[in-house]
Structure formats: structure tokens, C-alpha cells
Design a protein around this motif. Structure first.
Motif, PDB file in Angstrom:
ATOM      1  N   ILE A  32       0.868  -1.180   0.000  1.00 15.90           N
ATOM      2  CA  ILE A  32       0.000   0.000   0.000  1.00 15.90           C
ATOM      3  C   ILE A  32       0.902   1.227   0.000  1.00 15.90           C
ATOM      4  O   ILE A  32       1.693   1.423   0.933  1.00 15.90           O
ATOM      5  CB  ILE A  32      -0.915   0.057   1.243  1.00 15.90           C
ATOM      6  N   LYS A  40      -2.952   5.041   5.303  1.00 13.13           N
ATOM      7  CA  LYS A  40      -2.326   3.712   5.250  1.00 13.13           C
ATOM      8  C   LYS A  40      -2.334   3.026   6.624  1.00 13.13           C
ATOM      9  O   LYS A  40      -2.744   1.868   6.745  1.00 13.13           O
ATOM     10  CB  LYS A  40      -0.882   3.825   4.727  1.00 13.13           C
ATOM     11  N   VAL A 192       2.786  -1.739   4.146  1.00 19.51           N
ATOM     12  CA  VAL A 192       2.653  -0.292   4.011  1.00 19.51           C
ATOM     13  C   VAL A 192       4.058   0.288   4.056  1.00 19.51           C
ATOM     14  O   VAL A 192       4.819  -0.004   4.980  1.00 19.51           O
ATOM     15  CB  VAL A 192       1.782   0.295   5.143  1.00 19.51           C
TER      16      VAL A 192
END
Length: 238
Positions: A32, A40, A192
Motif C-alpha cells: 500500500i 495507510k 505499508v
């Protein structure tokens, strides 16, 4: 393994995630991407049960995790390695790891010992530091400890929030090599990461989150070639 539909989540009246839909298949590394404040961390925290969703759906291996307490989600096989490591500074390395194995303690000492040995094989420096207080470790060592602590619960999905933050380039390279190894060993990773180039370099697929909405998604190689992604996150444009 993980399917999210029209997820709305945030803090009080502030809606951070706005109808986010995405999925993660078994054996993938999915990253992400997004600027600071894009949502996020809120996304991972909502999946982990630390932030309550306002609406939408989130299924992990057919379990509706939006209705499950955060403390029970690791037992289903979904764990989070938080941003900033968050190790227990006053406990030793081994005590931190054993705490991570709480969800599998009922399986017996033999299972716990095998998991502990696997973390020491995966992160040899932790074996050398096992009796050292976690608060005295370097940033890279603390990141490895946070990862090892999460892996002690035998997860099938590992969510990592900014694992490269504040680390030297050589340590970042090592961390990303370990993430690839986790995938090769059968784990699934939701990553992330601000270091877009490194993340896309190891990911199978990716999503770009902007102001709480998914604006681009696709195979990692397509995102690497996307001019908008290059301009915003890779610092270049072909």
C-alpha cells in the motif's frame, strides 16, 4: 485471504478511509503506497481491530473481523508489525518473542520452542542479543525483533507498517530480503511502505491510497511503469 469492501473508518467524526475496497490472495506480497496522511496506517489498524470501522466489510479467511475483538484477531492468523517497532523496552529480546507467542501457548512448549528457534534462525542477531533488554537494541535490531515477535504467533497474514523507517540503507535491504523470504516460506504480507521503489521491487501487486481512497491499483511492475506513480512516489518520470 483478505477481502475488504467499501470500508469507511476513522477517528470520531473524522473519516479517514472512504469506501476502500481491496483484496490480498494467499502467498502474495501486496503493498500500500501513499503520502503521509493518506490513511495507510488507519487501514492496517482497522484490519487489526485497533480502529473501529464505521461501515463496510472486512473478511479474513471468511471471518468478519470487523465484529471481532482486536485481541482475538492474531489467533485467527492475522498480525500487525506496528510503525515505530513498539518493542517492550524493559523486557529482554527473548521475553518479547515469547510474549508474541501467547496465541500459540496452548499448543504446547514444543511448538513454542520450535517457533523461537525459527526466529533465531531468521534473525541471527536476535540469538546473540536474546538476554539483552530490547530498549538497548539498535533501530534495525528492534525492527527485526518486532517482526520476530509477530511471527511467533504462526500467522498466515503479516501486516507491516513502514518497516524501513529510520533505518540505514543496508539494514533496509536486509529487512526487505527477509520479507521476500517470509513470502517464499508460505506467508502472506500486506506491506505499508514509504519507500515505494523498494516495496514495488518485491511486491506482487500494489494499491495507491490518496486522501483515504484507492486511486491506482495493479501488478507491481505496472505501478513501477505508471508515470503518475513515478512522479509522485519514485521521484522520476520516464
Amino acid at each position: 485471504m483478505l477481502r475488504i469492501r467499501n470500508l469507511v473508518s476513522g477517528y470520531g467524526k473524522i473519516k479517514v478511509l472512504k469506501n476502500v475496497s481491496m483484496h490480498v490472495d494467499p502467498g502474495e506480497i501486496v503493498t500500500i503506497l501513499g503520502a503521509n496522511g493518506a490513511g495507510k496506517t488507519t487501514l492496517l489498524s482497522t484490519i487489526a481491530g485497533l480502529v473501529r470501522a464505521n461501515s463496510g466489510e472486512a473478511e479474513f479467511k471468511s471471518n468478519n473481523i470487523l465484529k471481532i475483538k482486536a485481541s482475538a484477531i492474531p489467533g485467527l492468523g492475522c498480525v500487525m508489525v506496528p510503525e515505530g517497532r513498539q518493542v517492550f523496552a524493559a523486557m529482554t529480546v527473548e521475553e518479547n518473542l515469547l510474549l508474541g507467542g501467547h496465541a500459540v501457548q496452548k499448543q504446547g512448549r514444543k511448538v513454542l520452542t520450535a517457533l523461537l528457534e525459527h526466529q533465531y534462525e531468521l534473525f541471527p542477531i536476535l540469538r546473540d542479543r536474546k538476554d539483552q533488554l530490547a530498549g538497548t537494541l539498535s533501530g534495525g535490531e528492534q525492527q527485526m525483533l518486532a517482526m520476530g515477535r509477530a511471527l511467533m504467533s504462526k500467522p498466515s497474514l503479516v501486516m507491516m507498517d513502514e518497516p524501513s523507517t529510520g533505518l540505514a540503507p543496508l539494514i533496509v535491504k536486509e529487512i526487505f530480503q527477509i520479507i521476500v523470504r517470509l513470502r517464499d516460506e508460505g506467508n502472506t504480507v500486506l506491506l505499508v511502505e514509504q519507500n515505494a521503489k523498494a516495496a514495488l521491487g518485491i511486491a506482487d501487486r500494489g494499491y495507491v491510497l490518496e486522501t483515504g481512497k484507492i486511486i491506482v491499483q495493479g501488478p507491481a511492475e505496472d505501478l513501477l511503469a505508471n508515470k503518475d506513480v513515478q512522479r509522485a512516489y519514485l521521484g522520476r518520470e520516464k
